[in-house]
Design a protein around this motif. Structure first.
Motif, PDB file in Angstrom:
ATOM      1  N   PRO A  56      42.694  33.866  44.110  1.00 21.88           N
ATOM      2  CA  PRO A  56      41.898  35.095  44.199  1.00 21.88           C
ATOM      3  C   PRO A  56      42.786  36.314  44.419  1.00 21.88           C
ATOM      4  N   ASN A  57      42.302  37.476  43.969  1.00 23.10           N
ATOM      5  CA  ASN A  57      42.926  38.693  44.470  1.00 23.10           C
ATOM      6  C   ASN A  57      42.170  39.111  45.726  1.00 23.10           C
ATOM      7  N   ASN A  58      42.686  40.101  46.427  1.00 21.05           N
ATOM      8  CA  ASN A  58      42.092  40.468  47.706  1.00 21.05           C
ATOM      9  C   ASN A  58      40.683  41.018  47.545  1.00 21.05           C
ATOM     10  N   ILE A  82      27.364  33.121  43.756  1.00 18.50           N
ATOM     11  CA  ILE A  82      28.246  34.274  43.601  1.00 18.50           C
ATOM     12  C   ILE A  82      29.554  33.769  43.003  1.00 18.50           C
ATOM     13  N   GLY A  83      29.860  34.207  41.792  1.00 19.68           N
ATOM     14  CA  GLY A  83      31.092  33.783  41.141  1.00 19.68           C
ATOM     15  C   GLY A  83      32.178  34.832  41.285  1.00 19.68           C
ATOM     16  N   GLY A  84      33.431  34.386  41.247  1.00 18.19           N
ATOM     17  CA  GLY A  84      34.549  35.316  41.281  1.00 18.19           C
ATOM     18  C   GLY A  84      35.251  35.474  39.947  1.00 18.19           C
ATOM     19  N   ALA A  85      35.071  34.486  39.066  1.00 17.20           N
ATOM     20  CA  ALA A  85      35.742  34.516  37.761  1.00 17.20           C
ATOM     21  C   ALA A  85      34.893  35.259  36.738  1.00 17.20           C
ATOM     22  N   THR A 103      42.247  34.004  39.174  1.00 16.90           N
ATOM     23  CA  THR A 103      43.123  33.475  38.131  1.00 16.90           C
ATOM     24  C   THR A 103      43.237  31.969  38.310  1.00 16.90           C
ATOM     25  N   ASN A 104      42.843  31.206  37.293  1.00 17.96           N
ATOM     26  CA  ASN A 104      42.997  29.758  37.379  1.00 17.96           C
ATOM     27  C   ASN A 104      44.435  29.412  37.004  1.00 17.96           C
ATOM     28  N   ILE A 105      45.203  28.960  37.996  1.00 17.44           N
ATOM     29  CA  ILE A 105      46.620  28.650  37.803  1.00 17.44           C
ATOM     30  C   ILE A 105      46.856  27.149  37.663  1.00 17.44           C
ATOM     31  N   GLY A 106      45.775  26.396  37.446  1.00 17.86           N
ATOM     32  CA  GLY A 106      45.891  24.942  37.453  1.00 17.86           C
ATOM     33  C   GLY A 106      45.923  24.281  36.098  1.00 17.86           C
ATOM     34  N   PHE A 107      45.856  25.053  35.014  1.00 16.04           N
ATOM     35  CA  PHE A 107      45.865  24.428  33.695  1.00 16.04           C
ATOM     36  C   PHE A 107      47.207  23.729  33.454  1.00 16.04           C
ATOM     37  N   ALA A 160      43.202  30.064  30.814  1.00 13.29           N
ATOM     38  CA  ALA A 160      44.283  29.806  31.765  1.00 13.29           C
ATOM     39  C   ALA A 160      44.978  31.113  32.143  1.00 13.29           C
ATOM     40  N   ASN A 161      45.212  31.264  33.443  1.00 12.51           N
ATOM     41  CA  ASN A 161      46.027  32.381  33.950  1.00 12.51           C
ATOM     42  C   ASN A 161      45.520  33.762  33.532  1.00 12.51           C
ATOM     43  N   VAL A 162      44.210  33.918  33.425  1.00 13.64           N
ATOM     44  CA  VAL A 162      43.639  35.236  33.137  1.00 13.64           C
ATOM     45  C   VAL A 162      43.917  36.148  34.338  1.00 13.64           C
ATOM     46  N   PRO A 163      44.520  37.315  34.139  1.00 14.83           N
ATOM     47  CA  PRO A 163      44.875  38.175  35.270  1.00 14.83           C
ATOM     48  C   PRO A 163      43.651  38.622  36.062  1.00 14.83           C
ATOM     49  N   ALA A 164      43.818  38.702  37.369  1.00 10.59           N
ATOM     50  CA  ALA A 164      42.784  39.286  38.223  1.00 10.59           C
ATOM     51  C   ALA A 164      43.027  40.785  38.318  1.00 10.59           C
ATOM     52  N   LEU A 165      41.939  41.554  38.343  1.00 15.59           N
ATOM     53  CA  LEU A 165      42.018  43.011  38.271  1.00 15.59           C
ATOM     54  C   LEU A 165      41.367  43.659  39.496  1.00 15.59           C
ATOM     55  N   PRO A 166      41.716  44.909  39.782  1.00 11.93           N
ATOM     56  CA  PRO A 166      41.060  45.624  40.894  1.00 11.93           C
ATOM     57  C   PRO A 166      39.579  45.813  40.620  1.00 11.93           C
ATOM     58  N   LEU A 167      38.783  45.667  41.645  1.00  5.43           N
ATOM     59  CA  LEU A 167      37.332  45.766  41.502  1.00  5.43           C
ATOM     60  C   LEU A 167      36.834  47.211  41.585  1.00  5.43           C
ATOM     61  N   GLY A 168      37.446  48.024  42.425  1.00  5.21           N
ATOM     62  CA  GLY A 168      36.940  49.380  42.637  1.00  5.21           C
ATOM     63  C   GLY A 168      35.697  49.362  43.510  1.00  5.21           C
ATOM     64  N   ASP A 169      34.989  50.479  43.525  1.00  3.36           N
ATOM     65  CA  ASP A 169      33.746  50.557  44.294  1.00  3.36           C
ATOM     66  C   ASP A 169      32.696  49.632  43.684  1.00  3.36           C
ATOM     67  N   ILE A 170      31.905  49.005  44.530  1.00  8.96           N
ATOM     68  CA  ILE A 170      30.878  48.088  44.055  1.00  8.96           C
ATOM     69  C   ILE A 170      29.581  48.853  43.827  1.00  8.96           C
ATOM     70  N   VAL A 171      29.234  49.026  42.553  1.00  3.75           N
ATOM     71  CA  VAL A 171      27.973  49.661  42.172  1.00  3.75           C
ATOM     72  C   VAL A 171      26.996  48.554  41.796  1.00  3.75           C
TER      73      VAL A 171
END
Length: 316
Positions: free
Chosen positions: A108-110, A132-135, A237-241, A256-267
């Motif tokens: 996960p990212n922060n 609630i998914g994170g990916a 980011t799934n790092i297990g492939f 595989a290894n899709v970059p995690a990005l900043p979320l910003g404000d939650i609207v």
């Protein structure tokens, strides 16, 4: 850089991969949960090196250096993915009303922890929301102008949820029968190939031919007309492939290894309806629908179906 500190308890599910476990644990440590649950399946009896790998993995996962209550569930023998993971989540929700679940290859990212905390609180008592998914596997396509969208899919590469949902979990899908489910999947998906695949998955899970736990949760959510929350950017980011993975073997897979990005404000979205086109886009790739459709529509196959239907009509 200031790191968000999560309010939620975290369940960390590990096994025999110390390298990926260390990377995910580092992100958990940045979020500093006050309660950390660590569950680990045991080694296979016929794999000599695996016990050492399991021991090394467990040592990493317990390297807690912040104020935190740590509970562990360590198996002596291998239970397999289906039993080990599902029983770990049951153990977690027996002690927590809600929380975050991370496996050892879901990095996960922060912002994931901030997103999970806010969604857990916002939808705590909303029975329409069950997951609630994170990916996010939409590869840059955003659905709506909010920070997240609603889905019928249950993505488990880093997720959060509630006891109110998990208490109904049934790893054997004992409430449902194979002859009943096609019409129910057809109420959810229009594409015949997607329906066919879900029916086949259901039958294999029901027959015990797939050693997994997550299809069951997804199918139960389908059949309860539930909504999942999916961030409009990828937070995991799934790092297990690769060859050491239980299920995701192809290291070249686009997921595989899709970059995690900043979320910003939650609207928050204005409308609580599933983005079915988003779900379809995911499944068309995962279920190889385009290639299957091309094979189905080849002239030779169309001719065979025409002949077969012709004889059916002529039969007494």
């Amino acid at each position: 850089m200031h790191m968000y500190q999560t309010r939620s308890a975290v369940l960390f599910i590990v096994f025999n991969r110390p390298e990926t476990t260390a990377r995910v644990f580092e992100r958990i440590a940045e979020a500093k949960p006050a309660r950390l649950y660590i569950a680990a399946d045991g080694p296979h009896a016929d794999k000599e090196r695996e016990r050492e790998l399991c021991d090394n993995t467990r040592a990493i996962a317990q390297n807690v250096n912040w104020p935190c209550e740590v509970k562990t569930l360590y198996r002596d023998h291998n239970l397999g993915c289906k039993e080990a993971v599902s029983s770990a989540i049951t153990w977690f929700f027996e002690q927590e009303e809600e929380g975050i679940i991370l496996e050892d290859d879901c990095l996960p990212n922060n912002d994931f922890f901030r997103f999970a905390d806010e969604m857990l609180e916002r939808y705590r008592f909303d029975e329409r929301i069950r997951h609630i998914g994170g990916a996010n596997l939409q590869f840059g396509k955003k659905w709506g102008d909010a920070g997240y969208y609603f889905s019928n899919m249950t993505h488990v590469w880093g997720w959060a949820g509630w006891r109110r949902v998990w208490k109904h979990y049934d790893k054997e899908l004992s409430r449902y029968e194979p002859e009943e489910v096609r019409s129910q999947f057809e109420n959810i998906f229009e594409d015949t190939f997607i329906v066919d695949t879900w029916v086949d998955i259901f039958k294999q899970v029901k027959a015990g031919k797939i050693d997994t736990w997550d299809y069951q949760l997804g199918i139960m959510n389908f059949f309860n007309n539930s909504l999942s929350v999916i961030p409009n950017v990828n937070l995991i980011t799934n790092i297990g492939f690769g060859v050491s993975s239980t299920h995701t073997h192809n290291a070249e897979d686009r997921n595989a290894n899709v970059p995690a990005l900043p979320l910003g404000d939650i609207v928050h979205p204005k409308y609580m309806v599933p983005q079915k086109k988003a779900d379809e886009a995911t499944l068309i790739y995962d279920f190889n629908v385009l290639a299957r459709r091309r094979r189905y529509n080849k002239p030779k196959r169309r001719f065979k179906r025409w002949v077969k239907n012709l004889f059916k009509k002529q039969a007494p």
